[in-house]
Design an enzyme around this catalytic site. Structure first.
Site, PDB file in Angstrom:
ATOM      1  N   SER A 127       0.825  -1.209   0.091  1.00 41.34           N
ATOM      2  CA  SER A 127      -0.050   0.042   0.013  1.00 41.34           C
ATOM      3  C   SER A 127       0.818   1.312   0.155  1.00 41.34           C
ATOM      4  O   SER A 127       1.846   1.123   0.539  1.00 41.34           O
ATOM      5  CB  SER A 127      -0.792  -0.035   1.276  1.00 41.34           C
ATOM      6  OG  SER A 127      -1.437   1.187   1.521  1.00 41.34           O
ATOM      7  N   TYR A 154      -2.322  -0.454  10.721  1.00 43.88           N
ATOM      8  CA  TYR A 154      -2.522  -0.973   9.465  1.00 43.88           C
ATOM      9  C   TYR A 154      -1.388  -0.888   8.390  1.00 43.88           C
ATOM     10  O   TYR A 154      -0.791  -1.732   7.877  1.00 43.88           O
ATOM     11  CB  TYR A 154      -3.596  -0.645   8.455  1.00 43.88           C
ATOM     12  CG  TYR A 154      -3.817  -0.883   7.173  1.00 43.88           C
ATOM     13  CD1 TYR A 154      -4.000  -2.127   6.538  1.00 43.88           C
ATOM     14  CD2 TYR A 154      -3.834   0.156   6.191  1.00 43.88           C
ATOM     15  CE1 TYR A 154      -4.079  -2.321   5.275  1.00 43.88           C
ATOM     16  CE2 TYR A 154      -3.545   0.060   5.004  1.00 43.88           C
ATOM     17  CZ  TYR A 154      -3.984  -1.258   4.487  1.00 43.88           C
ATOM     18  OH  TYR A 154      -3.849  -1.429   3.225  1.00 43.88           O
ATOM     19  N   LYS A 158       2.049  -3.284   6.652  1.00 39.24           N
ATOM     20  CA  LYS A 158       2.369  -3.475   5.335  1.00 39.24           C
ATOM     21  C   LYS A 158       4.049  -3.268   5.153  1.00 39.24           C
ATOM     22  O   LYS A 158       4.547  -3.816   4.610  1.00 39.24           O
ATOM     23  CB  LYS A 158       1.733  -2.432   4.612  1.00 39.24           C
ATOM     24  CG  LYS A 158       0.014  -2.645   4.382  1.00 39.24           C
ATOM     25  CD  LYS A 158      -0.104  -4.034   3.646  1.00 39.24           C
ATOM     26  CE  LYS A 158      -1.606  -4.078   3.183  1.00 39.24           C
ATOM     27  NZ  LYS A 158      -1.779  -5.518   2.660  1.00 39.24           N
TER      28      LYS A 158
END
Length: 346
Positions: A127, A154, A158
């Site tokens: 991302s 989050y 990644k």
């Protein structure tokens, strides 16, 4: 014999569209998904589009025994596209341990099984959040831009997962990987048979827009109108999900079929253009003729002010380009929402 690709999270939004593109490119697909944020009926939609029903196994990638059973059952798997992850920025701030457990354990399990079952390559769904809030001189952001401290658990998962892949392959593991850092996927398949179907209240902008337009949500909130952007709202690089899915096919072709590439390669996948939240909302109204009930709300913790990508590397090396028109993309999302209403789902 067609090559078989394992798609984790394959009944999810991006996973289902990528399964369609893989099948149309001649691959066989095995989907695994724990259905925590999707529905099994998505497999029916994939079959209606392609005429081919992908294999489906309801499995959680964090369950090592169940995951290994999939590799035993389908011994011809040659590549993996790993989507399965919890993905909501706001929820990750509230439930960090859930995100670390789910997003990191699932990848480690897959990597551990790859050499054992002779799986050659993995495409990792990363991302643009790894860039954090890029400085002005780093916009549009390239793959060489500094990795910033993540603004949410989050985003941190990644970053950590990218490091795990690179460390594992650097250690001599006999696998290759393409890491795709993508921006904000939106829209739905032009057939209207698959699209984004979040369980509960949507965390992403477009499903909230379409649910507001159709009356499921009373009001859309735009979080923050005091950012340092032309209209005060956040700016993102919104990419059509079908274009994004095609990038995964290009990446898989490269991992499996192009010799002498670097064992780990990283590509931005976006449009190269930033749109503000307000521009998207007004664009939806223009594209569909539907007026939205919306208001501004305070900023949301973990949100990045502005980011969009430089995608020259993907254009040149992968031979891939995002070329969908934004109004067509927004109309596809609205078509999908109306299809859900017709089917009595939402």
């Amino acid at each position: 014999m067609n090559k078989t690709i394992l798609v984790t999270g394959g009944t999810g939004f991006i996973g289902s569209h990528t399964t369609v593109e893989l099948q149309e490119a001649g691959y066989d697909v095995v989907i695994i998904d724990n259905l925590s944020n999707s529905k099994k009926e998505v497999v029916d939609g994939i079959e209606k589009i392609t005429g081919i029903r992908p294999a489906f196994e309801q499995v959680d990638c964090c369950d090592m025994d169940a995951l290994e059973n999939v590799f035993r059952k389908y011994p011809n798997i040659t590549g993996i596209i790993h989507f399965a992850a919890s993905k909501a920025v706001g929820e990750s701030v509230e439930k960090p341990l859930l995100y670390y457990r789910n997003n990191i354990t699932s990848l480690i399990n897959l990597l551990e099984l790859m050499p054992k079952y002779d799986v050659k390559g993995i495409i990792f769904s990363s991302s643009c959040t790894v860039y954090g809030q890029p400085t002005e001189e780093n916009l549009p952001v390239t793959e060489n831009a500094p990795i910033q401290k993540a603004l949410s658990p989050y985003g941190n998962t990644k970053q950590i997962n990218e490091e795990i892949i690179q460390d594992y392959i650097h250690s001599g593991a006999p696998v290759k990987s393409v890491i795709l850092r993508y921006f904000n996927p939106i829209g739905a398949h032009p057939s209207g048979l698959i699209g984004e179907l979040p369980n509960g209240v949507p965390m992403n902008l477009i499903p909230f827009v379409t649910q507001t337009a159709i009356g499921i949500r009373k009001q859309l909130k735009i979080f923050g109108n005091d950012y340092n952007t032309p209209d005060g709202t956040c700016i993102r690089d919104y990419i059509y999900v079908v274009d994004l899915a095609k990038a995964h096919v290009k990446a898989m072709d490269r991992v499996l079929n192009v010799p002498d590439t670097d064992p780990v390669e990283i590509f931005n996948i976006g449009t190269g253009r930033g749109l503000s939240t307000l521009e998207v909302v007004e664009g939806f109204e223009k594209a569909t003729g539907v007026k939205l009930n919306w208001e501004y709300a305070p900023r949301r913790e973990g949100d990045i002010e502005k980011v969009w990508g430089n995608v020259d590397k993907a254009n040149k090396v992968l031979g891939w380009k995002a070329d969908a028109d934004i109004e067509d993309v927004l109309r596809s999302a609205w078509k999908w929402q109306k299809k859900l209403r017709e089917d009595g789902i939402q």
